[in-house]
Design a protein around this motif. Structure first.
Motif, PDB file in Angstrom:
ATOM      1  N   ILE A 287      -9.901  -6.997  59.068  1.00  0.00           N
ATOM      2  CA  ILE A 287      -8.686  -6.530  59.740  1.00  0.00           C
ATOM      3  C   ILE A 287      -7.529  -6.457  58.753  1.00  0.00           C
ATOM      4  CG2 ILE A 287      -6.931  -7.153  61.450  1.00  0.00           C
ATOM      5  CD1 ILE A 287      -9.169  -8.210  63.211  1.00  0.00           C
ATOM      6  N   SER A 288      -7.400  -7.483  57.914  1.00  0.00           N
ATOM      7  CA  SER A 288      -6.338  -7.497  56.915  1.00  0.00           C
ATOM      8  C   SER A 288      -6.491  -6.337  55.934  1.00  0.00           C
ATOM      9  CB  SER A 288      -6.368  -8.827  56.159  1.00  0.00           C
ATOM     10  OG  SER A 288      -5.406  -8.844  55.128  1.00  0.00           O
ATOM     11  N   LYS A 289      -7.716  -6.107  55.484  1.00  0.00           N
ATOM     12  CA  LYS A 289      -7.978  -5.016  54.546  1.00  0.00           C
ATOM     13  C   LYS A 289      -7.672  -3.658  55.186  1.00  0.00           C
ATOM     14  CE  LYS A 289     -12.240  -3.873  53.877  1.00  0.00           C
ATOM     15  NZ  LYS A 289     -13.674  -3.852  53.444  1.00  0.00           N
ATOM     16  N   THR A 290      -8.031  -3.504  56.449  1.00  0.00           N
ATOM     17  CA  THR A 290      -7.788  -2.240  57.145  1.00  0.00           C
ATOM     18  C   THR A 290      -6.302  -1.987  57.339  1.00  0.00           C
ATOM     19  OG1 THR A 290      -9.892  -2.530  58.318  1.00  0.00           O
ATOM     20  CG2 THR A 290      -8.377  -0.889  59.182  1.00  0.00           C
ATOM     21  N   ASN A 291      -5.551  -3.027  57.686  1.00  0.00           N
ATOM     22  CA  ASN A 291      -4.101  -2.874  57.838  1.00  0.00           C
ATOM     23  C   ASN A 291      -3.452  -2.419  56.534  1.00  0.00           C
ATOM     24  OD1 ASN A 291      -3.554  -3.461  60.583  1.00  0.00           O
ATOM     25  ND2 ASN A 291      -3.846  -5.654  60.206  1.00  0.00           N
ATOM     26  N   LYS A 292      -3.933  -2.945  55.425  1.00  0.00           N
ATOM     27  CA  LYS A 292      -3.406  -2.539  54.121  1.00  0.00           C
ATOM     28  C   LYS A 292      -3.706  -1.061  53.855  1.00  0.00           C
ATOM     29  CE  LYS A 292      -3.695  -7.103  51.922  1.00  0.00           C
ATOM     30  NZ  LYS A 292      -4.360  -7.922  50.864  1.00  0.00           N
ATOM     31  N   GLU A 293      -4.918  -0.627  54.214  1.00  0.00           N
ATOM     32  CA  GLU A 293      -5.286   0.769  54.001  1.00  0.00           C
ATOM     33  C   GLU A 293      -4.478   1.696  54.902  1.00  0.00           C
ATOM     34  OE1 GLU A 293      -7.147   2.351  51.838  1.00  0.00           O
ATOM     35  OE2 GLU A 293      -7.602   0.476  50.798  1.00  0.00           O
ATOM     36  N   ILE A 294      -4.205   1.253  56.123  1.00  0.00           N
ATOM     37  CA  ILE A 294      -3.388   2.063  57.038  1.00  0.00           C
ATOM     38  C   ILE A 294      -1.986   2.234  56.478  1.00  0.00           C
ATOM     39  CG2 ILE A 294      -2.285   2.082  59.312  1.00  0.00           C
ATOM     40  CD1 ILE A 294      -4.812   0.791  60.431  1.00  0.00           C
TER      41      ILE A 294
ATOM     42  N   LYS B 160      -1.071   1.980  53.343  1.00  0.00           N
ATOM     43  CA  LYS B 160      -1.181   2.817  52.139  1.00  0.00           C
ATOM     44  C   LYS B 160      -1.350   4.282  52.509  1.00  0.00           C
ATOM     45  CE  LYS B 160      -4.187   3.459  48.106  1.00  0.00           C
ATOM     46  NZ  LYS B 160      -5.417   2.968  47.410  1.00  0.00           N
ATOM     47  N   ASP B 161      -2.184   4.554  53.513  1.00  0.00           N
ATOM     48  CA  ASP B 161      -2.445   5.929  53.927  1.00  0.00           C
ATOM     49  C   ASP B 161      -1.200   6.565  54.539  1.00  0.00           C
ATOM     50  OD1 ASP B 161      -4.461   8.059  54.239  1.00  0.00           O
ATOM     51  OD2 ASP B 161      -4.191   7.733  56.384  1.00  0.00           O
ATOM     52  N   ASN B 162      -0.469   5.805  55.332  1.00  0.00           N
ATOM     53  CA  ASN B 162       0.762   6.327  55.934  1.00  0.00           C
ATOM     54  C   ASN B 162       1.812   6.636  54.870  1.00  0.00           C
ATOM     55  OD1 ASN B 162      -0.272   6.156  58.522  1.00  0.00           O
ATOM     56  ND2 ASN B 162       0.579   4.131  58.918  1.00  0.00           N
ATOM     57  N   LYS B 163       1.921   5.763  53.872  1.00  0.00           N
ATOM     58  CA  LYS B 163       2.857   6.013  52.779  1.00  0.00           C
ATOM     59  C   LYS B 163       2.470   7.275  52.012  1.00  0.00           C
ATOM     60  CE  LYS B 163       4.416   1.268  51.862  1.00  0.00           C
ATOM     61  NZ  LYS B 163       4.436   0.146  50.881  1.00  0.00           N
ATOM     62  N   GLU B 164       1.170   7.421  51.802  1.00  0.00           N
ATOM     63  CA  GLU B 164       0.691   8.603  51.083  1.00  0.00           C
ATOM     64  C   GLU B 164       0.979   9.874  51.872  1.00  0.00           C
ATOM     65  OE1 GLU B 164      -1.165  10.526  47.853  1.00  0.00           O
ATOM     66  OE2 GLU B 164      -0.551   8.438  48.105  1.00  0.00           O
ATOM     67  N   ALA B 165       0.788   9.810  53.190  1.00  0.00           N
ATOM     68  CA  ALA B 165       1.039  10.984  54.035  1.00  0.00           C
ATOM     69  C   ALA B 165       2.511  11.359  54.048  1.00  0.00           C
ATOM     70  CB  ALA B 165       0.564  10.702  55.454  1.00  0.00           C
ATOM     71  N   THR B 166       3.397  10.376  53.904  1.00  0.00           N
ATOM     72  CA  THR B 166       4.840  10.635  53.893  1.00  0.00           C
ATOM     73  C   THR B 166       5.331  11.034  52.506  1.00  0.00           C
ATOM     74  OG1 THR B 166       5.151   9.006  55.657  1.00  0.00           O
ATOM     75  CG2 THR B 166       7.098   9.652  54.404  1.00  0.00           C
ATOM     76  N   ARG B 167       4.778  10.399  51.479  1.00  0.00           N
ATOM     77  CA  ARG B 167       5.266  10.594  50.120  1.00  0.00           C
ATOM     78  C   ARG B 167       4.795  11.911  49.510  1.00  0.00           C
ATOM     79  NH1 ARG B 167       3.752   5.631  46.988  1.00  0.00           N
ATOM     80  NH2 ARG B 167       1.663   6.529  47.254  1.00  0.00           N
ATOM     81  N   THR B 168       3.589  12.336  49.822  1.00  0.00           N
ATOM     82  CA  THR B 168       3.026  13.534  49.199  1.00  0.00           C
ATOM     83  C   THR B 168       3.843  14.794  49.475  1.00  0.00           C
ATOM     84  OG1 THR B 168       0.800  12.593  49.268  1.00  0.00           O
ATOM     85  CG2 THR B 168       0.965  14.970  49.000  1.00  0.00           C
ATOM     86  N   PRO B 169       4.235  15.078  50.733  1.00  0.00           N
ATOM     87  CA  PRO B 169       5.060  16.273  50.960  1.00  0.00           C
ATOM     88  C   PRO B 169       6.383  16.233  50.195  1.00  0.00           C
ATOM     89  CG  PRO B 169       4.161  15.481  53.029  1.00  0.00           C
ATOM     90  CD  PRO B 169       3.878  14.431  52.002  1.00  0.00           C
TER      91      PRO B 169
END
Length: 239
Positions: A113-120, A122-131
């Motif tokens: 659960i901890s690992k998944t929260n970190k990936e979520i 990270k993924d949200n930051k990537e989705a916001t930062r890339t554009p």
């Protein structure tokens, strides 16, 4: 004395330890034939499929394990592992939390659960930062083009400020669009990982069947047409 199913499971476990995942699938499959209602065998085969990157088959076995033993946390944990590997982190988090409800003391589930929260995160930051990054790069490219046109050419093509601004903004828009397309492709690829693979043999088998059906129907329809035409000619002759 171990049953035949348990012997197959032991052989499968041995193959898993040795990294022989395809052989493990064979042994676990044999075990399910002898004991088709054992969630453990399906869970073990699910893990073997996961090691082979066969996510759809792994998910099917995980779902079967959950169906057979809804109160067994390992089934939901296995489902979460598959979803995590497929990049579907939100779904994986849901599966892990279901497993945690069934067994709150399992440290492995808490770690997942901890690992998944970190990936979520990270993924949200990537989705916001890339554009933002791609838009900035687009604007930068547009500014370089305008500067080169103004200072490196004898007769600049973009002599008016509105045109220069429009070009820079257009390049920024292209960068933003590229980022959105990239994100769409990433999400689509993740979703396709768990989709049922195309059965080429089945697809190829349908067409000959349709063709043969049409050919079987064709002679009878032709005969019927010929008989009808003959009767029509006879009626004309009598008239």
């Amino acid at each position: 004395m171990k049953t035949r199913a348990e012997q197959c499971k032991d052989e499968g476990n041995k193959c898993m330890k040795e990294g022989k995942f395809t052989e493990a699938v064979i042994h676990y499959s044999e075990a399910t034939k002898h004991e088709p209602n054992s969630a453990i065998f399906y869970s073990n085969r699910s893990l073997a499929f996961l090691k082979l990157d066969q996510l759809y088959l792994a998910m099917e076995d995980a779902k079967q394990a959950i169906k057979l033993e809804p109160s067994w946390p390992k089934g939901f944990f296995r489902k979460g592992e598959i979803e995590f590997k497929g990049g579907q982190y939100q779904q994986a988090l849901v599966s892990y939390k279901k497993a945690m409800i069934l067994d709150p003391s399992d440290s492995g589930i808490l770690s997942a659960i901890s690992k998944t929260n970190k990936e979520i995160t990270k993924d949200n930051k990537e989705a916001t930062r890339t554009p933002i990054l791609y838009t900035f790069l687009g604007l930068l490219v547009g500014a370089v083009i305008v500067a080169a046109d103004q200072f490196l050419t004898k007769a600049p093509a973009l002599q008016f400020l509105p045109l220069q601004v429009l070009l820079v903004a257009g390049c920024g828009g292209i960068g933003f669009a590229v980022a959105k397309i990239k994100r769409y492709l990433i999400v689509s690829q993740r979703e396709s990982c768990l989709e049922e693979p195309l059965d080429l043999l089945k697809e190829m088998g349908d067409k000959p069947e349709e063709t043969s059906t049409a050919s079987r129907q064709s002679p009878s329809s032709h005969t019927h047409h010929s008989q009808a035409a003959g009767k029509q000619r006879m009626r004309k002759g009598k008239a």
